[in-house]
Motif scaffolding. Structure first.
Motif: not given
Length: 380
Positions: A121-141
């Protein structure tokens, strides 16, 4: 003579490695941080804010995804520079419908028809974005309102490649849980010292940021994406730092029943990383090789050091020097077992032994999980 020399050697080597793993490395990296700190270059007041994309991989989170997305979009960060990418990893409930119900143009949704795991999912998601900064997180927090701004501010320094935030976890009630709480506080102090000296080994998966151009796709069965991704960034020469003021809150405490499942997977991920990236153990293979061995890999061997120290101590117990060591080890395991009884579960002197033994036992469970092929689909 040989029958005496072997247990003496095994005992002191095991004890020395245990001391270095759980105390010596922490003391050393803290001293290096004080003696040779590497400050982060602050951003200028007129520095433009970079574009940010928050990448969230979720599966069957219909009960909390809407609130989580609202929390992320409420960040104290320019709205026109903030986007959220939700990757629905084969969800069979109303996760996607709940996300779409917010009707916010800043939310992008990718639906995967089948479950592939977090790494995919991370590989797929990042391949779709060109933002300068990526922030990774989860659903629970949940993020503090200023968490994203604090993470992103560090990237004004071109040397910074990734920034880990701090995860605040609900306090545990049991003795074992309290011991694991203490371990987590120590872990965060290690990351802070490492990043002050140069770079920390890995990030907190619930809250960390990365320069988009440093992201490298990871194998889809990766269990420790929050260590492998930052380590890949560090391998490219970037610093990985920890900011304790960028906070995420987790409602789930570190009680043994829930923690043992998470630890089994994360520790299996440690063994996976060890065998998958052997070059990282060498000075020419990774610039953080010494920290990786000291912070991560020696902990994977700690149960064997404990066994070696105990077994070697038994034939030496008749000697005045070694008898107290055997008694101390027996007391450690006695209090750890005692902490499981309801009557002793709140005794303070049981907390550290209980947490220490629990975590080292999970290493063995993690090794078994890895060897039998657990987590072949990666982090779920």
């Amino acid at each position: 003579m040989l029958l005496h020399t072997i247990p003496v050697f095994l005992f002191w080597v095991s004890c020395g490695l245990l001391f270095y793993t759980f105390a010596g490395y922490g003391l050393l990296i803290s001293a290096l941080a004080r003696l040779r700190p590497k400050p982060v270059v602050p951003s200028a007041p007129d520095t433009p804010q970079p574009s940010v994309c928050i990448v969230l991989v979720a599966c069957n989170e219909e009960k909390r995804i809407a609130d989580r997305l609202r929390n992320l979009l409420a960040a104290q960060y320019p709205a026109d520079q903030l986007r959220v990418l939700l990757v629905s990893d084969g969800s069979t409930d109303a996760t996607v419908a709940q996300a779409r119900s917010l009707q916010d143009a800043r939310i992008e949704i990718i639906e995967q028809p089948t479950r592939s795991g977090k790494a995919a999912g991370l590989n797929l998601g990042v391949s779709h974005r060109t933002a300068d900064i990526l922030v990774f997180t989860d659903a629970r927090q949940r993020f503090a309102e200023d968490a994203i701004a604090r993470l992103v501010a560090h990237f004004a320094d071109p040397a910074i490649g990734a920034v880990s935030g701090s995860l605040e976890i609900a306090p545990a009630a049991s003795a074992t849980g309290a011991g694991v709480d203490a371990y987590w506080r120590y872990e965060k102090s290690l990351r802070a010292a490492e990043s002050q000296w140069d770079s920390c080994v890995g990030c907190t998966g619930a809250i960390y940021a990365l320069r988009r151009d440093l992201f490298m796709p990871i194998p889809e069965d990766t269990l420790l994406d929050d260590v492998v991704i930052p380590m890949q960034a560090a391998a490219q020469g970037a610093r990985v730092i920890h900011d304790p003021a960028a906070v995420a809150f987790d409602p789930q405490s570190l009680e043994p029943e829930a923690e043992q499942r998470r630890k089994q997977r994360t520790l299996a991920g440690g063994f996976q990383m060890l065998f998958r990236y052997p070059a990282w153990l060498l000075p020419k293979g990774h610039r953080l090789w010494w920290q990786l061995i000291s912070h991560k890999y020696l902990r994977l061997l700690a149960p064997f050091f404990l066994i070696g120290a105990f077994v070697a101590n038994i034939p030496l117990a008749g000697e005045q020097l070694y008898a107290p060591f055997l008694a101390a080890q027996i007391l450690l395991y006695f209090f750890a077992v005692l902490s499981r009884s309801p009557a002793a579960s709140q005794w303070k002197f049981c907390k550290l032994p209980a947490g220490f033994v629990f975590l080292n036992f999970q290493v063995l469970r993690g090794l078994r999980y890895y060897l039998v092929g657990g987590g072949r689909q990666g982090w779920q």
